[in-house]
Design a protein around this motif. Structure first.
Motif, mmCIF file in Angstrom:
data_model
loop_
_atom_site.group_PDB
_atom_site.id
_atom_site.type_symbol
_atom_site.label_atom_id
_atom_site.label_comp_id
_atom_site.label_asym_id
_atom_site.label_seq_id
_atom_site.Cartn_x
_atom_site.Cartn_y
_atom_site.Cartn_z
ATOM 1 N N LYS A 7 43.008 59.168 96.301
ATOM 2 C CA LYS A 7 43.486 59.800 95.064
ATOM 3 C C LYS A 7 43.293 61.312 95.177
ATOM 4 O O LYS A 7 42.212 61.785 95.517
ATOM 5 C CB LYS A 7 42.711 59.262 93.860
ATOM 6 C CG LYS A 7 43.025 59.969 92.555
ATOM 7 C CD LYS A 7 42.477 59.178 91.359
ATOM 8 C CE LYS A 7 42.648 59.935 90.057
ATOM 9 N NZ LYS A 7 41.542 60.868 89.792
ATOM 10 N N CYS A 9 43.375 64.501 92.775
ATOM 11 C CA CYS A 9 43.316 64.710 91.320
ATOM 12 C C CYS A 9 43.608 66.155 90.958
ATOM 13 O O CYS A 9 43.563 67.046 91.789
ATOM 14 C CB CYS A 9 41.949 64.306 90.772
ATOM 15 S SG CYS A 9 42.053 63.979 88.996
ATOM 16 N N SER A 10 43.931 66.319 89.674
ATOM 17 C CA SER A 10 44.093 67.641 89.069
ATOM 18 C C SER A 10 45.288 68.391 89.641
ATOM 19 O O SER A 10 45.211 69.596 89.902
ATOM 20 C CB SER A 10 42.841 68.492 89.247
ATOM 21 O OG SER A 10 41.687 67.716 89.132
ATOM 22 N N ARG A 37 41.459 72.826 84.703
ATOM 23 C CA ARG A 37 42.705 72.390 85.352
ATOM 24 C C ARG A 37 43.630 71.635 84.395
ATOM 25 O O ARG A 37 44.520 70.913 84.838
ATOM 26 C CB ARG A 37 42.369 71.541 86.579
ATOM 27 C CG ARG A 37 41.545 72.289 87.607
ATOM 28 C CD ARG A 37 41.244 71.451 88.828
ATOM 29 N NE ARG A 37 40.415 72.169 89.778
ATOM 30 C CZ ARG A 37 39.082 72.210 89.749
ATOM 31 N NH1 ARG A 37 38.415 71.537 88.815
ATOM 32 N NH2 ARG A 37 38.412 72.910 90.641
ATOM 33 N N GLN A 86 42.777 57.541 83.283
ATOM 34 C CA GLN A 86 41.386 57.720 83.740
ATOM 35 C C GLN A 86 40.573 58.280 82.580
ATOM 36 O O GLN A 86 40.932 59.311 82.003
ATOM 37 C CB GLN A 86 41.363 58.691 84.921
ATOM 38 C CG GLN A 86 39.953 59.017 85.419
ATOM 39 C CD GLN A 86 40.001 59.929 86.635
ATOM 40 O OE1 GLN A 86 40.925 59.836 87.465
ATOM 41 N NE2 GLN A 86 39.037 60.822 86.772
ATOM 42 N N GLU A 138 30.738 59.347 90.350
ATOM 43 C CA GLU A 138 30.590 60.730 90.792
ATOM 44 C C GLU A 138 29.272 61.311 90.319
ATOM 45 O O GLU A 138 28.513 60.662 89.593
ATOM 46 C CB GLU A 138 31.780 61.583 90.341
ATOM 47 C CG GLU A 138 31.950 61.728 88.861
ATOM 48 C CD GLU A 138 33.087 62.699 88.540
ATOM 49 O OE1 GLU A 138 33.109 63.795 89.093
ATOM 50 O OE2 GLU A 138 33.945 62.344 87.714
ATOM 51 N N GLY A 147 35.571 67.612 88.491
ATOM 52 C CA GLY A 147 36.185 68.741 89.170
ATOM 53 C C GLY A 147 35.212 69.849 89.523
ATOM 54 O O GLY A 147 35.597 71.014 89.636
ATOM 55 N N GLY A 149 33.013 69.837 92.307
ATOM 56 C CA GLY A 149 32.636 69.944 93.714
ATOM 57 C C GLY A 149 31.208 69.502 93.976
ATOM 58 O O GLY A 149 30.698 69.652 95.085
ATOM 59 N N GLY A 171 32.709 66.272 95.086
ATOM 60 C CA GLY A 171 32.393 67.095 96.257
ATOM 61 C C GLY A 171 32.971 66.588 97.562
ATOM 62 O O GLY A 171 32.499 66.980 98.640
ATOM 63 N N ASP A 190 38.389 60.024 95.886
ATOM 64 C CA ASP A 190 39.079 60.870 94.916
ATOM 65 C C ASP A 190 38.616 62.304 95.117
ATOM 66 O O ASP A 190 37.411 62.551 95.249
ATOM 67 C CB ASP A 190 38.684 60.368 93.513
ATOM 68 C CG ASP A 190 39.355 61.125 92.382
ATOM 69 O OD1 ASP A 190 40.262 61.942 92.632
ATOM 70 O OD2 ASP A 190 38.971 60.873 91.217
ATOM 71 N N SER A 192 39.294 66.581 93.970
ATOM 72 C CA SER A 192 39.968 67.613 93.182
ATOM 73 C C SER A 192 39.762 68.968 93.858
ATOM 74 O O SER A 192 40.631 69.468 94.570
ATOM 75 C CB SER A 192 39.414 67.619 91.753
ATOM 76 O OG SER A 192 39.936 68.699 91.020
ATOM 77 N N SER A 193 38.564 69.561 93.675
ATOM 78 C CA SER A 193 38.364 70.930 94.158
ATOM 79 C C SER A 193 38.366 71.043 95.686
ATOM 80 O O SER A 193 38.700 72.111 96.220
ATOM 81 C CB SER A 193 37.057 71.500 93.597
ATOM 82 O OG SER A 193 35.976 70.647 93.893
HETATM 83 O O1 LIG Z 1 39.362 68.105 88.312
HETATM 84 C C1 LIG Z 1 39.038 68.476 87.184
HETATM 85 O O2 LIG Z 1 39.078 69.665 86.856
HETATM 86 C C2 LIG Z 1 38.580 67.465 86.159
HETATM 87 C C3 LIG Z 1 38.427 67.874 84.852
HETATM 88 C C4 LIG Z 1 38.043 66.981 83.876
HETATM 89 C C5 LIG Z 1 37.797 65.660 84.190
HETATM 90 C C6 LIG Z 1 37.936 65.229 85.513
HETATM 91 C C7 LIG Z 1 38.323 66.111 86.507
HETATM 92 N N1 LIG Z 1 38.471 65.706 87.829
HETATM 93 C C8 LIG Z 1 37.747 64.626 88.388
HETATM 94 O O3 LIG Z 1 36.589 65.162 89.023
HETATM 95 C C9 LIG Z 1 36.277 64.391 90.171
HETATM 96 C C10 LIG Z 1 36.361 65.145 91.453
HETATM 97 O O4 LIG Z 1 36.017 66.469 91.385
HETATM 98 P P1 LIG Z 1 35.677 67.331 92.692
HETATM 99 O O5 LIG Z 1 36.436 66.747 93.853
HETATM 100 O O6 LIG Z 1 34.200 67.244 92.887
HETATM 101 O O7 LIG Z 1 36.127 68.701 92.382
HETATM 102 C C11 LIG Z 1 37.302 63.288 90.210
HETATM 103 O O8 LIG Z 1 36.822 62.176 89.500
HETATM 104 C C12 LIG Z 1 38.462 63.890 89.480
HETATM 105 O O9 LIG Z 1 39.281 62.855 89.000
#
Ligand SMILES: O=C(O)c1ccccc1N[C@@H]1O[C@H](COP(=O)(O)O)[C@@H](O)[C@H]1O
Length: 264
Positions: A7, A9-10, A37, A86, A138, A147, A149, A171, A190, A192-193
């Motif tokens: 996945k 995300c964002s 985001r 989600q 997470e 989100g 990291g 992260g 999954d 995002s950052s």
């Molecule tokens: O990604 C975002 O900004 C975010 C904001 C609000 C709720 C969930 C969000 N993302 C979720 O965060 C984790 C992964 O984050 P990272 O890889 O550590 O940056 C994942 O569950 C996303 O779905």
């Protein structure tokens, strides 16, 4: 045993959605919660259209919400034809029954959470009248719903992943996702950052999306080759992930009264 969901995300731009699709990811998330985001429904429409362009299999479109009213989630799910919702806030287990789409529930585990408490929390959701199809596990940062990291506790995540359909988040990056999969053995991963352009929140680096998906797929495949299936003893994660993966990969909509319906 079939595992291996990826996945991204964002997503914030249609071109990033095209990169995710080209990389063959399974799930693509968009943030509708007030967060760095967050995107508008109009931008989300363009992203969903980009995800579904062309003849290739489209990633499932996931709307990410935090403590949102069910009516708004259902309205956006309908407007955007979302595949999944989600829940990344403190939504209680019974909240899922009010939603028109299958749900992935995030569990943010505080430092010091012991395995028994983590299991109890997971069980509370999975025993709900309408359970989530998967749990995102997470890390926990005060006041931040995701989100960040911040790397999750992989030992604790592994305890849950052995029993439940767990998507690991927090992260992850192209550089560490293979180690994470080996350590946790999750149903999916999954990010995002970890696939963003440095310093550009919400802007994805397409090379990093491809690198993340490739590293994750290779690690899942290696894990599957290494694991000898036991035909007799099946954990709950074993039993559930076949249907969860099928649901997450193939199902487009669920009509609760009629059962599963494929997108035509
Ligand atoms: O990604 C975002 O900004 C975010 C904001 C609000 C709720 C969930 C969000 N993302 C979720 O965060 C984790 C992964 O984050 P990272 O890889 O550590 O940056 C994942 O569950 C996303 O779905």
């Amino acid at each position: 045993m079939k595992r291996g969901l990826v996945k991204i995300c964002s997503l914030g731009r249609p071109e990033d959605a095209r990169a995710a699709r080209a990389a063959g990811v399974d799930l693509a998330g968009m943030i509708f919660a007030p967060a760095r985001r967050q995107i508008t429904p109009e931008v989300a429409e363009a992203i969903v259209a980009a995800l579904r362009e062309g003849p290739d299999a489209a990633p499932q479109a996931v709307g990410v919400f935090v403590n949102e009213a069910p009516d708004r989630m259902n309205a956006l799910a309908e407007r955007l034809d979302l595949d999944l919702v989600q829940l990344s806030g403190e939504e209680p287990p019974e909240a899922i029954a009010a939603l028109s789409r299958p749900v992935i529930k995030t569990l943010r585990l505080r430092p010091g959470t012991n395995p028994a408490d983590a299991r109890r929390l997971a069980e509370q959701y999975l025993a709900a009248p309408v359970p989530p199809v998967a749990l995102i596990v997470e890390g926990w940062i005060p006041g931040a719903p995701g989100g960040t990291g911040h790397v999750a506790d992989w030992s604790l995540a592994a305890v849950l992943a052995a029993e439940y359909p767990v998507i690991l988040a927090g992260g992850l990056r192209p550089e560490n996702v293979a180690d994470a999969i080996r350590a946790v053995r999750p149903l999916g991963v999954d990010v995002s950052s970890g696939v963003e352009v440095p310093g550009a929140v919400g802007v994805k680096d397409h090379a990093r999306i491809h690198a993340f998906a490739a590293a994750a797929r290779a690690a899942f495949e290696a894990e599957q080759r290494a694991s000898a299936p036991d035909p007799v003893v099946a954990t709950r994660a074993d039993r559930s992930d076949g249907s969860t993966v099928a649901l997450l990969k193939e199902t487009r909509k669920i009509d609760r009264s009629m059962g599963i319906e494929e997108r035509s």
